[in-house]
Design a protein around this motif. Structure first.
Motif, PDB file in Angstrom:
ATOM      1  N   GLU A  99       0.825  -1.211   0.000  1.00 38.22           N
ATOM      2  CA  GLU A  99       0.000   0.000   0.000  1.00 38.22           C
ATOM      3  C   GLU A  99       0.857   1.259   0.000  1.00 38.22           C
ATOM      4  O   GLU A  99       0.455   2.289  -0.528  1.00 38.22           O
ATOM      5  N   ARG A 100       2.026   1.169   0.600  1.00 36.30           N
ATOM      6  CA  ARG A 100       2.954   2.305   0.655  1.00 36.30           C
ATOM      7  C   ARG A 100       3.860   2.368  -0.577  1.00 36.30           C
ATOM      8  O   ARG A 100       4.690   3.266  -0.689  1.00 36.30           O
ATOM      9  N   GLY A 101       3.723   1.386  -1.462  1.00 34.54           N
ATOM     10  CA  GLY A 101       4.576   1.348  -2.636  1.00 34.54           C
ATOM     11  C   GLY A 101       5.953   0.774  -2.341  1.00 34.54           C
ATOM     12  O   GLY A 101       6.899   1.006  -3.094  1.00 34.54           O
ATOM     13  N   LEU A 102       6.061   0.010  -1.262  1.00 31.67           N
ATOM     14  CA  LEU A 102       7.330  -0.599  -0.879  1.00 31.67           C
ATOM     15  C   LEU A 102       7.343  -2.068  -1.263  1.00 31.67           C
ATOM     16  O   LEU A 102       6.319  -2.734  -1.217  1.00 31.67           O
ATOM     17  N   LYS A 103       8.515  -2.564  -1.604  1.00 31.98           N
ATOM     18  CA  LYS A 103       8.676  -3.988  -1.878  1.00 31.98           C
ATOM     19  C   LYS A 103       9.279  -4.617  -0.625  1.00 31.98           C
ATOM     20  O   LYS A 103      10.417  -4.353  -0.270  1.00 31.98           O
ATOM     21  N   LEU A 104       8.463  -5.429   0.047  1.00 27.03           N
ATOM     22  CA  LEU A 104       8.900  -6.107   1.258  1.00 27.03           C
ATOM     23  C   LEU A 104       8.765  -7.605   1.036  1.00 27.03           C
ATOM     24  O   LEU A 104       7.656  -8.127   0.895  1.00 27.03           O
ATOM     25  N   GLY A 105       9.887  -8.288   0.976  1.00 23.23           N
ATOM     26  CA  GLY A 105       9.869  -9.729   0.761  1.00 23.23           C
ATOM     27  C   GLY A 105       9.378 -10.474   1.987  1.00 23.23           C
ATOM     28  O   GLY A 105       9.470  -9.975   3.120  1.00 23.23           O
ATOM     29  N   GLY A 106       8.869 -11.673   1.755  1.00 17.87           N
ATOM     30  CA  GLY A 106       8.368 -12.489   2.852  1.00 17.87           C
ATOM     31  C   GLY A 106       9.434 -12.803   3.884  1.00 17.87           C
ATOM     32  O   GLY A 106       9.158 -12.845   5.080  1.00 17.87           O
ATOM     33  N   ASP A 107      10.680 -12.998   3.429  1.00 19.56           N
ATOM     34  CA  ASP A 107      11.759 -13.294   4.370  1.00 19.56           C
ATOM     35  C   ASP A 107      12.040 -12.111   5.282  1.00 19.56           C
ATOM     36  O   ASP A 107      12.268 -12.273   6.483  1.00 19.56           O
ATOM     37  N   VAL A 108      11.971 -10.908   4.732  1.00 18.87           N
ATOM     38  CA  VAL A 108      12.213  -9.708   5.541  1.00 18.87           C
ATOM     39  C   VAL A 108      11.045  -9.487   6.498  1.00 18.87           C
ATOM     40  O   VAL A 108      11.250  -9.178   7.679  1.00 18.87           O
ATOM     41  N   ALA A 109       9.837  -9.679   6.020  1.00 18.32           N
ATOM     42  CA  ALA A 109       8.663  -9.515   6.877  1.00 18.32           C
ATOM     43  C   ALA A 109       8.696 -10.518   8.027  1.00 18.32           C
ATOM     44  O   ALA A 109       8.450 -10.174   9.183  1.00 18.32           O
ATOM     45  N   ARG A 110       9.030 -11.759   7.738  1.00 14.65           N
ATOM     46  CA  ARG A 110       9.110 -12.791   8.789  1.00 14.65           C
ATOM     47  C   ARG A 110      10.211 -12.442   9.790  1.00 14.65           C
ATOM     48  O   ARG A 110      10.043 -12.592  10.998  1.00 14.65           O
ATOM     49  N   PHE A 111      11.332 -11.956   9.289  1.00 15.12           N
ATOM     50  CA  PHE A 111      12.431 -11.527  10.164  1.00 15.12           C
ATOM     51  C   PHE A 111      11.935 -10.458  11.136  1.00 15.12           C
ATOM     52  O   PHE A 111      12.220 -10.509  12.336  1.00 15.12           O
ATOM     53  N   MET A 112      11.181  -9.500  10.624  1.00 19.94           N
ATOM     54  CA  MET A 112      10.655  -8.428  11.477  1.00 19.94           C
ATOM     55  C   MET A 112       9.675  -8.973  12.520  1.00 19.94           C
ATOM     56  O   MET A 112       9.725  -8.587  13.686  1.00 19.94           O
ATOM     57  N   VAL A 113       8.791  -9.861  12.096  1.00 27.08           N
ATOM     58  CA  VAL A 113       7.792 -10.422  13.011  1.00 27.08           C
ATOM     59  C   VAL A 113       8.472 -11.192  14.140  1.00 27.08           C
ATOM     60  O   VAL A 113       8.063 -11.104  15.302  1.00 27.08           O
ATOM     61  N   LEU A 114       9.528 -11.927  13.814  1.00 31.05           N
ATOM     62  CA  LEU A 114      10.202 -12.748  14.822  1.00 31.05           C
ATOM     63  C   LEU A 114      11.017 -11.923  15.819  1.00 31.05           C
ATOM     64  O   LEU A 114      11.307 -12.399  16.908  1.00 31.05           O
ATOM     65  N   ALA A 136      15.088   8.083   2.779  1.00 33.15           N
ATOM     66  CA  ALA A 136      16.199   9.000   3.037  1.00 33.15           C
ATOM     67  C   ALA A 136      17.529   8.419   2.570  1.00 33.15           C
ATOM     68  O   ALA A 136      18.375   9.134   2.035  1.00 33.15           O
ATOM     69  N   ARG A 137      17.716   7.135   2.763  1.00 27.27           N
ATOM     70  CA  ARG A 137      18.981   6.493   2.407  1.00 27.27           C
ATOM     71  C   ARG A 137      18.964   5.856   1.020  1.00 27.27           C
ATOM     72  O   ARG A 137      19.972   5.302   0.581  1.00 27.27           O
ATOM     73  N   GLN A 138      17.794   5.898   0.364  1.00 30.05           N
ATOM     74  CA  GLN A 138      17.638   5.273  -0.956  1.00 30.05           C
ATOM     75  C   GLN A 138      18.072   3.806  -0.916  1.00 30.05           C
ATOM     76  O   GLN A 138      18.882   3.350  -1.711  1.00 30.05           O
ATOM     77  N   ARG A 139      17.482   3.066   0.041  1.00 25.78           N
ATOM     78  CA  ARG A 139      17.835   1.669   0.250  1.00 25.78           C
ATOM     79  C   ARG A 139      16.612   0.783   0.080  1.00 25.78           C
ATOM     80  O   ARG A 139      15.484   1.184   0.353  1.00 25.78           O
ATOM     81  N   ALA A 140      16.871  -0.435  -0.325  1.00 23.42           N
ATOM     82  CA  ALA A 140      15.827  -1.455  -0.421  1.00 23.42           C
ATOM     83  C   ALA A 140      15.616  -2.058   0.965  1.00 23.42           C
ATOM     84  O   ALA A 140      16.494  -1.999   1.832  1.00 23.42           O
ATOM     85  N   LEU A 141      14.448  -2.635   1.171  1.00 23.23           N
ATOM     86  CA  LEU A 141      14.128  -3.262   2.454  1.00 23.23           C
ATOM     87  C   LEU A 141      14.688  -4.686   2.459  1.00 23.23           C
ATOM     88  O   LEU A 141      14.065  -5.612   1.947  1.00 23.23           O
ATOM     89  N   THR A 142      15.854  -4.832   3.037  1.00 18.08           N
ATOM     90  CA  THR A 142      16.521  -6.116   3.143  1.00 18.08           C
ATOM     91  C   THR A 142      16.737  -6.434   4.617  1.00 18.08           C
ATOM     92  O   THR A 142      16.636  -5.554   5.477  1.00 18.08           O
ATOM     93  N   ASP A 148      20.167  -3.009  10.631  1.00 15.48           N
ATOM     94  CA  ASP A 148      20.867  -1.747  10.850  1.00 15.48           C
ATOM     95  C   ASP A 148      19.936  -0.696  11.447  1.00 15.48           C
ATOM     96  O   ASP A 148      20.291  -0.005  12.404  1.00 15.48           O
ATOM     97  N   VAL A 149      18.745  -0.566  10.887  1.00 16.09           N
ATOM     98  CA  VAL A 149      17.799   0.464  11.348  1.00 16.09           C
ATOM     99  C   VAL A 149      17.366   0.237  12.790  1.00 16.09           C
ATOM    100  O   VAL A 149      17.305   1.168  13.585  1.00 16.09           O
ATOM    101  N   PHE A 150      17.106  -1.008  13.146  1.00 11.53           N
ATOM    102  CA  PHE A 150      16.570  -1.294  14.478  1.00 11.53           C
ATOM    103  C   PHE A 150      17.598  -1.829  15.466  1.00 11.53           C
ATOM    104  O   PHE A 150      17.278  -2.110  16.607  1.00 11.53           O
ATOM    105  N   GLY A 151      18.845  -1.970  15.012  1.00 12.95           N
ATOM    106  CA  GLY A 151      19.882  -2.444  15.914  1.00 12.95           C
ATOM    107  C   GLY A 151      19.734  -3.892  16.327  1.00 12.95           C
ATOM    108  O   GLY A 151      20.123  -4.271  17.435  1.00 12.95           O
ATOM    109  N   TRP A 152      19.170  -4.705  15.471  1.00 14.81           N
ATOM    110  CA  TRP A 152      18.973  -6.126  15.786  1.00 14.81           C
ATOM    111  C   TRP A 152      20.173  -6.952  15.395  1.00 14.81           C
ATOM    112  O   TRP A 152      20.865  -6.795  14.503  1.00 14.81           O
TER     113      TRP A 152
END
Length: 152
Positions: A99-114, A136-142, A148-152
């Motif tokens: 909905e935000r126009g972002l490409k979020l892969g299932g592996d990244v989404a699962r990583f976030m949920v866990l 801001a950083r012109q980065r893909a969601l990996t 890096d963003v959340f310090g995990w």
């Protein structure tokens, strides 16, 4: 928030087309409040308004003093919401990202949920943070970027 007030606070609320009352079961056992809710329900319905009530139990499962209030609360559709399971949270993140126009892969989404709080609101807030930082950083969601963003 309403319980410490007087039930008269509900007077004239029928003027709103949509009225939502959260945690309505907290009024159970308080006769004056139950009566005020009963009359509010009748006034709103008479004017063609819409009511939305939430509670920790179904209308029949609450120990109401006023049985007619339970009948009114059960008159419309009653839904029981279940907590989202892990796969549902992954799907939620992916859909919101789309909905935000972002490409979020299932592996990244699962990583976030866990690794994140498993409340939908918290996950969506994290997605909003990723959206801002990725832009801001012109980065893909990996996964490395999320780490890096959340310090995990």
């Amino acid at each position: 928030e309403l319980l410490p007030l007087v039930p008269d606070v509900l007077e004239s609320m029928e003027q709103f087309q949509l009225l939502a009352v959260d945690d309505v079961d907290l009024f159970a056992g308080h006769g004056e409040w139950e009566e005020a809710l009963f009359h509010l329900y009748n006034r709103v319905m008479a004017l063609g308004g819409t009511l939305l009530f939430s509670a920790g139990a179904s209308p029949g499962g609450v120990p109401w003093v006023l049985p007619d209030l339970a009948t009114r609360l059960a008159a419309g559709p009653v839904f029981r919401l279940q907590p989202l399971e892990e796969d549902d949270l992954v799907t939620l993140l992916i859909e919101r990202a789309n909905e935000r126009g972002l490409k979020l892969g299932g592996d990244v989404a699962r990583f976030m949920v866990l690794r994140s709080e498993r409340a939908p609101a918290a996950l969506i807030q994290r997605l909003a943070t990723l959206d801002r930082v990725a832009l801001a950083r012109q980065r893909a969601l990996t996964i490395p970027f999320v780490k890096d963003v959340f310090g995990w």
